[in-house]
Enzyme design. Sequence first.
Site, PDB file in Angstrom:
ATOM      1  N   HIS A 305      34.775  42.086  37.423  1.00 44.59           N
ATOM      2  CA  HIS A 305      35.198  42.328  38.895  1.00 44.59           C
ATOM      3  C   HIS A 305      34.606  43.502  39.215  1.00 44.59           C
ATOM      4  O   HIS A 305      34.193  44.445  38.471  1.00 44.59           O
ATOM      5  CB  HIS A 305      36.734  42.447  38.912  1.00 44.59           C
ATOM      6  CG  HIS A 305      36.987  42.313  40.582  1.00 44.59           C
ATOM      7  ND1 HIS A 305      36.830  43.417  41.423  1.00 44.59           N
ATOM      8  CD2 HIS A 305      37.229  41.266  41.265  1.00 44.59           C
ATOM      9  CE1 HIS A 305      37.341  43.052  42.616  1.00 44.59           C
ATOM     10  NE2 HIS A 305      37.552  41.741  42.370  1.00 44.59           N
ATOM     11  N   ASP A 363      40.184  34.459  39.722  1.00 45.63           N
ATOM     12  CA  ASP A 363      39.490  33.374  40.008  1.00 45.63           C
ATOM     13  C   ASP A 363      39.721  32.461  38.675  1.00 45.63           C
ATOM     14  O   ASP A 363      39.561  31.155  38.751  1.00 45.63           O
ATOM     15  CB  ASP A 363      38.199  33.508  40.392  1.00 45.63           C
ATOM     16  CG  ASP A 363      37.979  34.464  41.659  1.00 45.63           C
ATOM     17  OD1 ASP A 363      38.510  33.981  42.593  1.00 45.63           O
ATOM     18  OD2 ASP A 363      37.039  35.391  41.520  1.00 45.63           O
TER      19      ASP A 363
END
Length: 428
Positions: A305, A363
């Site tokens: 991320h 996700d």
Amino acid sequence: MTKKSKFTIKDKEFELPLLDGSIGPSVIDVTKLYSDSSFFTYDPGFTSTASCKSSITYIDGDKGECYYRGYPMDIMAEKSNFLEVVYLLWQGQLPNKKQWDEFSNVIKNHTMVHEQMQTFFNGFRRASHPMAITVACVAALSAFYPDSTNVNDLDQRVISARRMIAKVPTLAAMAYKYSIGQPFIYPDNELNYTENFLKMCFAVPAEKYRVNKIFAKALDKIFILHADHEQNASTSTVRLAASSGVNPFASISTGFTSLWGPLHGGANEAALNMLKEIGDVKNINKYIDKAKDKNDPFRLMGFGHRVYKNYDPRAKVMQKTCHEVLEVLGRTDDKLLEVAKELEKIALNDKYFVEKKLYPNIDFYSGITLSAMGFPSSMFTVLFAIARTAGWLAHWKEMCLDPKNKIGRPRQLYIGEKPREFQPLNKR
């Protein structure tokens, strides 16, 4: 006394204010850097630049923590509900019983959209991507509700914000129904926010629809986990658009547009497609090798991320939620989940992933969860946008109230041609 940061440019010393936040790193205020020194900063992607002061969300990427108005986001996902989080982001405090009753009832009473919207939908190709339809419809709200477009009117700001929170799920469900050729389902004010959305998406006139409570709770958690995330690409886009004074519906629609990108809101769809491509646990090692090969175009989606340098706190909640949804469906041996669990195990132990801090993010699990609930991958970003509308509106309000707000105008480092003389066509 204001703290100062001293620095030298070409043997000349300058001082700039050093600003402290309530938590997190201090920042150097470069507002007057250009006027004082004739230099400005160069920061592609704004990785080292604070574009605003904000009191809404704080992320500690090193610790893997995220807070909504001071409340741990993962705790809110477990103990609160999405509409309560919307209220928190907008008002800065959790509602008391009276405030909650008033707010939740107002949202329910605004879920209907103008009937003429149905005609608007008919202008799209039947197979249009739901996000393409939703982006256009959100912007079009300014044409249907012109009585709440004055950003300088406090009452109109409140009305437009509540309209968007209430109507965006209705528009999103209509976009989905239109894309699959089914009739629109009107909102049901007897249901809560997420239950109502599920019904508008999956009910059909020929059958009585019963809301799956586990699905509704799971979707509510997904909405909470996606409600806000500091100054990400879409939120920054909303702020930049709003800085020009554009009406709120148009401003929020730019957030939808930015979110649509595969590097932002489309990442969960990409992660699901990757798991499908791998297909089976026995194929994982081959794909891990491909991911490590710099010359191979394959990339593991759902890992790492931009902000979190530790385990994404949202992923922990999503993992549990994913298991709950699959258990209800009797799919605890789901192949995609097996692949996901094995990939997660490798990512947390393999030296390559650990050194690069490529931990699973939200996700990684949300795509599996939404797919199991019956949503096609084309709806994933739309669902993300429904949730993020809460954060966009909170940032829009904060920006409107900021006395230092001015129209956004980033600088550039020009690397083009130097001034040159124009030559007539016959001399070139």
